[in-house]
Design an enzyme around this catalytic site. Structure first.
Site, PDB file in Angstrom:
ATOM      1  CD  GLU A 175      68.003  14.829  78.120  1.00  0.00           C
ATOM      2  OE1 GLU A 175      66.850  15.181  78.408  1.00  0.00           O
ATOM      3  OE2 GLU A 175      68.613  15.284  77.151  1.00  0.00           O
ATOM      4  CE1 TYR A 221      68.966  18.996  71.240  1.00  0.00           C
ATOM      5  CE2 TYR A 221      69.300  18.114  73.443  1.00  0.00           C
ATOM      6  CZ  TYR A 221      69.023  17.922  72.099  1.00  0.00           C
ATOM      7  OH  TYR A 221      68.809  16.650  71.633  1.00  0.00           O
ATOM      8  CD  GLN A 257      62.598  11.078  71.045  1.00  0.00           C
ATOM      9  OE1 GLN A 257      63.651  10.757  71.574  1.00  0.00           O
ATOM     10  NE2 GLN A 257      62.345  12.333  70.705  1.00  0.00           N
ATOM     11  CD  GLU A 286      61.411  16.870  70.905  1.00  0.00           C
ATOM     12  OE1 GLU A 286      62.182  16.061  70.381  1.00  0.00           O
ATOM     13  OE2 GLU A 286      61.594  17.325  72.047  1.00  0.00           O
ATOM     14  CD  GLU A 339      69.601  13.516  73.085  1.00  0.00           C
ATOM     15  OE1 GLU A 339      68.960  14.586  73.209  1.00  0.00           O
ATOM     16  OE2 GLU A 339      69.198  12.437  73.539  1.00  0.00           O
TER      17      GLU A 339
HETATM   18  C1  PNW Z   1      66.281  15.564  74.872  1.00  0.00           C
HETATM   19  N1  PNW Z   1      64.853  21.207  77.800  1.00  0.00           N
HETATM   20  O1  PNW Z   1      65.283  16.073  75.687  1.00  0.00           O
HETATM   21  C2  PNW Z   1      65.948  14.079  74.705  1.00  0.00           C
HETATM   22  O2  PNW Z   1      66.978  13.230  75.111  1.00  0.00           O
HETATM   23  C3  PNW Z   1      65.459  13.724  73.339  1.00  0.00           C
HETATM   24  O3  PNW Z   1      64.711  12.552  73.418  1.00  0.00           O
HETATM   25  C4  PNW Z   1      64.693  14.888  72.735  1.00  0.00           C
HETATM   26  O4  PNW Z   1      64.069  14.559  71.522  1.00  0.00           O
HETATM   27  C5  PNW Z   1      65.670  16.031  72.522  1.00  0.00           C
HETATM   28  O5  PNW Z   1      66.362  16.330  73.722  1.00  0.00           O
HETATM   29  C6  PNW Z   1      65.038  17.304  71.991  1.00  0.00           C
HETATM   30  O6  PNW Z   1      64.093  17.810  72.889  1.00  0.00           O
HETATM   31  C7  PNW Z   1      65.244  17.368  76.149  1.00  0.00           C
HETATM   32  O7  PNW Z   1      63.739  21.537  78.278  1.00  0.00           O
HETATM   33  C8  PNW Z   1      64.032  17.802  76.651  1.00  0.00           C
HETATM   34  O8  PNW Z   1      65.841  21.993  77.809  1.00  0.00           O
HETATM   35  C9  PNW Z   1      63.908  19.065  77.203  1.00  0.00           C
HETATM   36  C10 PNW Z   1      65.011  19.904  77.244  1.00  0.00           C
HETATM   37  C11 PNW Z   1      66.224  19.498  76.733  1.00  0.00           C
HETATM   38  C12 PNW Z   1      66.338  18.214  76.190  1.00  0.00           C
END
Ligand code: PNW
Length: 456
Positions: free
Chosen positions: A167, A303, A20, A416, A363
């Site tokens: 993940e 998140y 990234q 992203e 994160e």
């Molecule tokens: C994470 N969702 O990915 C990754 O670890 C990062 O590389 C990424 O940039 C960051 O979150 C933001 O997206 C995700 O669908 C991808 O809920 C998808 C999800 C959550 C985290």
């Protein structure tokens, strides 16, 4: 008088990942990852963006470390690129690739910043995809472990905090399932649910073999963590009924039953096995023992969450769909449910029989529609998001759950994945035309939080 004060030894940090931010995709012997191939395929990544240059961190790591010093963080999470270290995926180690990380780590050390290294953040070597379909094959776990040995034996004198894989559920399901939109690399749509779970089973095996490889190769005492994006069920009301319902739902929801359960208990959650039925992946004798390695801490990428309440149905719970207009940031899944940070930590701590296992939020952060106006980015929406989530994290720590640290995603705007550069998660704005770094308002806010060791 202080409010939202964190314990003195609380770890504050920021996170990134190799593909990234690094760019320099063909330099010093690096060969393609599945993301290079995928993003070069028209229609796969928004606006045709690729990671060829990204934030050019490969050449700008020194000034990026200056940025970290300005921010005041003492901990930095980044990832190491397999296709830089072993460009063909297996075999010859590329010492020039190792040298980049030596330079980075030496500079971090001079700056007094502790490195947390993720050994795999989705950039599988394309050569292994071509050879045997990468994560569709069990061989991938063996090759991953050899790569880990190569890295840890060479860099282990400079790093002692390791994370095996970022993940597992996310990259396997988004990379292989026909149900995911937009798909991630390699973008292979396998035919059955079982085949998708087979790829994540192989990644779990890689995690287990990776833990063993780290401990065997590290020249110094080290810690090993697994980073999972747990799926958080949040009680609609904090009543015993709704809390009980969220606990029940937590066992099967999203990633949970298939990643942290096997990694921490040695078994996929019984509720998940029942739900998958004939689609349970093939599990060979000894696999679960391999996967169930002792780990020193858990990393959570959190998140959002799903509101859940008790219901009079067979499951005993129901998820609540969000109404149109519910507050959301700049991704389709970024609903603002700040309590997710508290409930994620609490559920794991209470569900998996390991109440003392340290937890680090590896994160948390958001994409926002940042605008550069008169040289400034006033991202009050990001501050709102981060402040609410940190308050929820603080609640977990103050109630005695073993939360040890927090890494914001991300130090700077970056590639992203399928959304390319269109979505900005950084607390630093990147002007991609000039590669100029411009700290956003949230950068100043976060710096003040860690300076005062509390939510400001
Ligand atoms: C994470 N969702 O990915 C990754 O670890 C990062 O590389 C990424 O940039 C960051 O979150 C933001 O997206 C995700 O669908 C991808 O809920 C998808 C999800 C959550 C985290």
């Amino acid at each position: 008088m202080s409010s939202y004060q964190f314990p003195d030894d609380f770890l504050w940090g920021a996170a990134t990942a190799a593909y990234q931010i690094e760019g320099a995709a063909t330099e010093d012997g690096r060969k393609p990852s599945v993301w290079d191939t995928f993003s070069a395929t028209p229609g796969k990544v928004l606006n045709g963006d690729t990671g060829m240059t990204a934030c050019d961190h490969y050449h700008r790591y020194e000034s990026d470390i200056e940025l970290m010093v300005q921010l005041g963080i003492k901990n930095y999470r980044f990832s190491i690129a397999w296709p830089r270290i072993i460009p063909d995926g297996r075999g010859q180690v590329n010492e020039a690739g190792i040298d980049f990380y030596k330079r980075l780590l030496d500079r971090l050390q001079e700056a007094g910043i502790t490195p947390y290294a993720t050994l795999f953040h989705w950039d599988s070597p394309q050569a292994l995809e071509d050879l045997y379909g990468s994560w569709r094959s069990r061989e991938m776990a063996r090759d991953y472990a050899d790569y880990v040995t190569a890295v840890v034996s060479r860099l282990g004198d400079r790093i002692s905090q390791w994370m095996t894989i970022n993940e597992i559920f996310c990259f396997t399901h988004m990379g292989y399932s026909a149900e995911e939109d937009p798909p991630h690399a390699p973008g292979t749509r396998v035919k059955t649910v079982k085949e998708v779970w087979q790829t994540s089973h192989h990644a779990l095996l890689a995690h287990g073999l990776g833990c063993q490889a780290i401990r065997a190769a590290s020249p110094v005492p080290c810690t090993v963590g697994l980073v999972d994006n747990i799926s958080v069920t949040v009680p609609l009301m904090e009543t015993p009924g709704d809390i009980e319902a969220t606990k029940k739902a937590f066992h099967t929801y999203g990633t949970n039953g298939g990643v942290i359960f096997p990694a921490l208990t040695g078994n996929y959650s019984p509720a998940l096995l029942e739900k998958l039925g004939s689609q349970v992946p093939d599990i060979q004798p000894g696999d679960l023992e391999t996967i169930h390695q002792p780990i020193d801490w858990l990393g959570f990428n959190i998140y959002s969450g799903v509101y859940t309440r008790a219901a009079d149905n067979a499951e005993g719970y129901e998820f609540l769909p969000l109404p149109p207009g519910y507050p959301r940031l700049h991704m389709p899944w970024l609903n603002i449910v700040p309590e997710c940070l508290y409930w994620g930590i609490r559920h794991v701590s209470e569900t998996l029989g390991r109440p003392d296992l340290p937890i680090i939020v590896t994160e948390n952060g958001c994409a926002a529609q940042d605008r550069l106006v008169d040289g400034e980015v006033m991202d009050s929406d990001r501050i709102l998001y981060l402040r609410q989530h940190l308050k929820a994290a603080h609640r977990a720590a103050s109630e005695g759950y073993p939360l040890k640290g927090y890494f914001v995603w991300s130090l700077m705007d970056n590639f992203e994945w399928a959304w390319g550069y269109d979505r900005r998660f950084g607390i630093t704005y990147i002007d991609y035309a000039t590669q100029q770094r411009i700290p956003k308002a949230s950068f100043a806010w976060y710096r003040e939080c860690l300076r005062q060791n509390r939510v400001v």
